[in-house]
Scaffold this motif. Structure first.
Motif, PDB file in Angstrom:
ATOM      1  N   ALA A   1      -4.472   7.233  -2.631  1.00 23.87           N
ATOM      2  CA  ALA A   1      -4.066   6.083  -1.828  1.00 23.87           C
ATOM      3  C   ALA A   1      -4.235   4.854  -2.704  1.00 23.87           C
ATOM      4  O   ALA A   1      -5.182   4.762  -3.479  1.00 23.87           O
ATOM      5  N   HIS A   2      -3.274   3.932  -2.618  1.00 24.79           N
ATOM      6  CA  HIS A   2      -3.390   2.734  -3.448  1.00 24.79           C
ATOM      7  C   HIS A   2      -3.085   1.478  -2.643  1.00 24.79           C
ATOM      8  O   HIS A   2      -2.382   1.518  -1.638  1.00 24.79           O
TER       9      HIS A   2
ATOM     10  N   ILE B   1      -3.041  -0.205  -7.223  1.00 22.88           N
ATOM     11  CA  ILE B   1      -4.319   0.187  -7.825  1.00 22.88           C
ATOM     12  C   ILE B   1      -4.860   1.365  -7.024  1.00 22.88           C
ATOM     13  O   ILE B   1      -5.068   1.244  -5.817  1.00 22.88           O
ATOM     14  N   PRO B   2      -5.095   2.527  -7.676  1.00 23.07           N
ATOM     15  CA  PRO B   2      -5.637   3.678  -6.947  1.00 23.07           C
ATOM     16  C   PRO B   2      -7.005   3.344  -6.355  1.00 23.07           C
ATOM     17  O   PRO B   2      -7.890   2.848  -7.049  1.00 23.07           O
ATOM     18  N   VAL B   3      -7.169   3.615  -5.067  1.00 22.26           N
ATOM     19  CA  VAL B   3      -8.412   3.283  -4.386  1.00 22.26           C
ATOM     20  C   VAL B   3      -9.296   4.517  -4.236  1.00 22.26           C
ATOM     21  O   VAL B   3     -10.455   4.511  -4.617  1.00 22.26           O
ATOM     22  N   PHE B   4      -8.741   5.604  -3.664  1.00 22.20           N
ATOM     23  CA  PHE B   4      -9.515   6.836  -3.508  1.00 22.20           C
ATOM     24  C   PHE B   4      -8.567   8.028  -3.473  1.00 22.20           C
ATOM     25  O   PHE B   4      -7.425   7.916  -3.058  1.00 22.20           O
ATOM     26  N   PRO B   5      -9.065   9.188  -3.924  1.00 26.85           N
ATOM     27  CA  PRO B   5      -8.223  10.386  -3.912  1.00 26.85           C
ATOM     28  C   PRO B   5      -8.103  10.949  -2.500  1.00 26.85           C
ATOM     29  O   PRO B   5      -9.059  10.913  -1.725  1.00 26.85           O
ATOM     30  N   LEU B   6      -6.915  11.455  -2.164  1.00 26.83           N
ATOM     31  CA  LEU B   6      -6.689  12.064  -0.863  1.00 26.83           C
ATOM     32  C   LEU B   6      -6.754  13.585  -0.945  1.00 26.83           C
ATOM     33  O   LEU B   6      -7.487  14.217  -0.209  1.00 26.83           O
ATOM     34  N   THR B   7      -5.964  14.172  -1.826  1.00 29.91           N
ATOM     35  CA  THR B   7      -5.943  15.626  -1.971  1.00 29.91           C
ATOM     36  C   THR B   7      -5.862  15.991  -3.440  1.00 29.91           C
ATOM     37  O   THR B   7      -5.494  15.171  -4.281  1.00 29.91           O
TER      38      THR B   7
ATOM     39  N   TYR C   1       0.841  -1.187   0.000  1.00 30.30           N
ATOM     40  CA  TYR C   1       0.000   0.000   0.000  1.00 30.30           C
ATOM     41  C   TYR C   1       0.880   1.242   0.000  1.00 30.30           C
ATOM     42  O   TYR C   1       2.082   1.172   0.259  1.00 30.30           O
ATOM     43  N   GLY C   2       0.283   2.384  -0.301  1.00 31.77           N
ATOM     44  CA  GLY C   2       1.045   3.621  -0.307  1.00 31.77           C
ATOM     45  C   GLY C   2       0.259   4.765  -0.911  1.00 31.77           C
ATOM     46  O   GLY C   2      -0.956   4.704  -1.044  1.00 31.77           O
ATOM     47  N   VAL C   3       0.998   5.799  -1.290  1.00 32.00           N
ATOM     48  CA  VAL C   3       0.409   7.017  -1.848  1.00 32.00           C
ATOM     49  C   VAL C   3       1.160   7.364  -3.121  1.00 32.00           C
ATOM     50  O   VAL C   3       2.379   7.233  -3.189  1.00 32.00           O
ATOM     51  N   LYS C   4       0.423   7.808  -4.140  1.00 30.69           N
ATOM     52  CA  LYS C   4       1.045   8.208  -5.394  1.00 30.69           C
ATOM     53  C   LYS C   4       0.445   9.521  -5.864  1.00 30.69           C
ATOM     54  O   LYS C   4      -0.761   9.727  -5.770  1.00 30.69           O
ATOM     55  N   ARG C   5       1.303  10.403  -6.378  1.00 30.58           N
ATOM     56  CA  ARG C   5       0.847  11.685  -6.921  1.00 30.58           C
ATOM     57  C   ARG C   5       0.825  11.613  -8.439  1.00 30.58           C
ATOM     58  O   ARG C   5       1.708  11.032  -9.049  1.00 30.58           O
TER      59      ARG C   5
END
Length: 78
Positions: free
Chosen positions: A40-41, A45-51, A5-9
């Motif tokens: 957040a992924h 796989i992108p799950v939902f937008p954070l910002t 899991y993690g975060v991607k811009r």
């Protein structure tokens, strides 16, 4: 079990605003209208937008000017 899991811009350049003088570096450059979203992924796989952020960006010095929703729509439609 391994969970990745993690975060991607993601940066999307929507429109070129034409040749203008950058307020930061003073060079005459082609400013861009762009959007950046952070997702957040899970398992890449992108799950939902954070910002999200709307901006004008200078390709020379990299400075960005954050825009409000109204300013962004006005520049995009002009």
């Amino acid at each position: 079990m391994l969970v990745v899991y993690g975060v991607k811009r993601k940066l999307k350049i929507d429109k070129s605003l034409g040749t203008q003088v950058c307020p930061n570096c003073g060079h005459t450059v082609d400013l861009s209208l762009a959007r950046e979203k952070c997702y957040a992924h899970i398992y890449y796989i992108p799950v939902f937008p954070l910002t999200g952020m709307r901006m004008k960006a200078c390709p020379n010095c990299g400075v960005v000017e954050t825009l409000t929703s109204g300013q962004y729509k006005e520049l995009k439609n002009s």
